[in-house]
Motif scaffolding. Structure first.
Motif, short mmCIF file in Angstrom:
data_model
loop_
_atom_site.label_atom_id
_atom_site.label_comp_id
_atom_site.label_asym_id
_atom_site.label_seq_id
_atom_site.Cartn_x
_atom_site.Cartn_y
_atom_site.Cartn_z
N ILE A 43 0.84 -1.21 0.00
CA ILE A 43 0.00 0.00 0.00
C ILE A 43 0.87 1.25 0.00
N ILE A 44 1.93 1.25 0.81
CA ILE A 44 2.83 2.41 0.89
C ILE A 44 3.53 2.66 -0.46
N LEU A 45 4.07 1.60 -1.05
CA LEU A 45 4.75 1.74 -2.34
C LEU A 45 3.78 2.17 -3.44
N GLY A 46 2.56 1.62 -3.42
CA GLY A 46 1.55 2.00 -4.40
C GLY A 46 1.16 3.47 -4.27
N ALA B 2 16.39 29.93 -10.16
CA ALA B 2 15.51 28.77 -9.92
C ALA B 2 16.09 27.51 -10.54
N GLN B 3 16.71 27.66 -11.72
CA GLN B 3 17.31 26.51 -12.40
C GLN B 3 18.44 25.91 -11.59
N GLN B 4 19.25 26.78 -10.97
CA GLN B 4 20.35 26.29 -10.14
C GLN B 4 19.84 25.48 -8.96
N LYS B 5 18.77 25.97 -8.33
CA LYS B 5 18.19 25.24 -7.21
C LYS B 5 17.49 23.96 -7.70
N ALA B 6 16.88 24.06 -8.89
CA ALA B 6 16.17 22.90 -9.45
C ALA B 6 17.14 21.76 -9.75
N ASN B 7 18.37 22.10 -10.14
CA ASN B 7 19.38 21.06 -10.40
C ASN B 7 19.68 20.26 -9.13
N LYS B 8 19.74 20.97 -7.99
CA LYS B 8 19.98 20.29 -6.72
C LYS B 8 18.78 19.42 -6.34
N VAL B 9 17.58 19.97 -6.57
CA VAL B 9 16.36 19.21 -6.29
C VAL B 9 16.29 17.97 -7.18
N LYS B 10 16.68 18.14 -8.45
CA LYS B 10 16.66 17.02 -9.40
C LYS B 10 17.58 15.91 -8.95
N THR B 11 18.77 16.27 -8.44
CA THR B 11 19.71 15.27 -7.93
C THR B 11 19.09 14.50 -6.77
N ALA B 12 18.44 15.25 -5.86
CA ALA B 12 17.80 14.61 -4.71
C ALA B 12 16.66 13.69 -5.17
N VAL B 13 15.89 14.15 -6.16
CA VAL B 13 14.77 13.34 -6.69
C VAL B 13 15.31 12.06 -7.33
N ASN B 14 16.41 12.18 -8.08
CA ASN B 14 17.00 10.99 -8.72
C ASN B 14 17.42 9.96 -7.67
N ILE B 15 17.96 10.44 -6.56
CA ILE B 15 18.36 9.53 -5.48
C ILE B 15 17.13 8.85 -4.87
N ILE B 16 16.07 9.65 -4.67
CA ILE B 16 14.83 9.10 -4.11
C ILE B 16 14.22 8.05 -5.04
N VAL B 17 14.24 8.36 -6.36
CA VAL B 17 13.70 7.42 -7.36
C VAL B 17 14.51 6.12 -7.35
N ALA B 18 15.83 6.25 -7.23
CA ALA B 18 16.69 5.06 -7.19
C ALA B 18 16.38 4.21 -5.95
N ILE B 19 16.20 4.89 -4.82
CA ILE B 19 15.86 4.17 -3.57
C ILE B 19 14.50 3.49 -3.71
N PHE B 20 13.55 4.21 -4.33
CA PHE B 20 12.20 3.67 -4.53
C PHE B 20 12.26 2.43 -5.43
N ALA B 21 13.09 2.50 -6.49
CA ALA B 21 13.22 1.36 -7.41
C ALA B 21 13.80 0.15 -6.68
N VAL B 22 14.82 0.39 -5.85
CA VAL B 22 15.41 -0.71 -5.07
C VAL B 22 14.39 -1.29 -4.11
N ALA B 23 13.59 -0.40 -3.49
CA ALA B 23 12.55 -0.86 -2.55
C ALA B 23 11.51 -1.72 -3.27
N CYS B 24 11.14 -1.32 -4.50
CA CYS B 24 10.16 -2.11 -5.27
C CYS B 24 10.72 -3.49 -5.61
N VAL B 25 11.99 -3.53 -6.02
CA VAL B 25 12.62 -4.81 -6.34
C VAL B 25 12.67 -5.70 -5.10
N ALA B 26 13.06 -5.09 -3.97
CA ALA B 26 13.13 -5.84 -2.71
C ALA B 26 11.74 -6.36 -2.32
N TYR B 27 10.71 -5.55 -2.56
CA TYR B 27 9.34 -5.95 -2.24
C TYR B 27 8.90 -7.13 -3.12
#
Length: 203
Positions: free
Chosen positions: A14-17, A144-169
């Motif tokens: 439910i959490i992953l969904g 805004a673009q400079q800050k967005a680049n930092k946010v994008k990096t953080a989002v990419n890390i979160i997406v990678a963690i989410f993908a690993v969590a889905c595989v583990a699930y």
């Protein structure tokens, strides 16, 4: 498989969904809803930008806000924003910049003179800020673009963690399914052995 394992698998699913649905919803809003995109981009921008007027000691503080009258069918994307400064120190009267461009009196005069030089293609440079002035909105967007680049990096890390969590699930679900099959095999084997044991006793 125990009830605890079933409950844990259900809650995790439910959490992953929910996280996946939230991510899809955010992506759709960001790409389709211009107002949402504008609000997010403004949130990434600095609250204000200071600008030193050329050949002067004057420093002007510019601000930015959403243009409520923006029409994506007719207007340029940059017109989704409105930049302004305050005319007085009490910050009561806003002075909005035409097309997000600040033009000094000197630049204004040069624009007017430039109009008089080209009689074949007369353009009111002072009105449209053609080739003159400072594009303030671009400054906000760049920040805004400079800050967005930092946010994008953080989002990419979160997406990678989410993908690993889905595989583990998925691996965990496979393990639970495998455990159920093994339990069934063990149960059938135990029943078979019991029957065989009963027959041997009768003999």
């Amino acid at each position: 498989m125990t009830q605890t394992q079933k409950k844990r698998a259900l809650i995790t699913g439910i959490i992953l969904g929910a996280l996946l649905l939230l991510g899809i919803l955010f992506a759709v809003l960001f790409s389709v809803n211009q107002s949402f995109y504008t609000k997010v981009s403004i949130a990434l921008m600095p609250e204000s930008i200071e600008y030193k007027v050329p050949d002067s000691d004057e420093v002007i503080t510019f601000y930015i806000e959403e243009n409520k009258d923006y029409d994506k069918e007719k207007d340029e994307p940059i017109n989704a924003y409105k930049t302004y400064y305050f005319k007085d120190k009490d910050k009561k009267e806003k002075v909005y910049l035409e097309n997000g461009v600040y033009i000094t009196d000197k630049e204004f005069a040069e624009s007017k003179r430039a109009d008089l030089k080209d009689q074949n293609n007369i353009i009111d440079g002072a009105k449209y800020n053609v080739g003159e002035g400072t594009q303030v909105t671009i400054g906000f967007l760049f920040a805004a673009q400079q800050k967005a680049n930092k946010v994008k990096t953080a989002v990419n890390i979160i997406v990678a963690i989410f993908a690993v969590a889905c595989v583990a699930y998925l691996i965990y679900l496979w393990y639970l399914n495998w455990s159920v099959r093994e339990d069934r095999k063990a149960k059938k084997l135990a029943e078979a052995e019991k029957k065989l044991g009963g027959k041997n006793s009768d003999e």
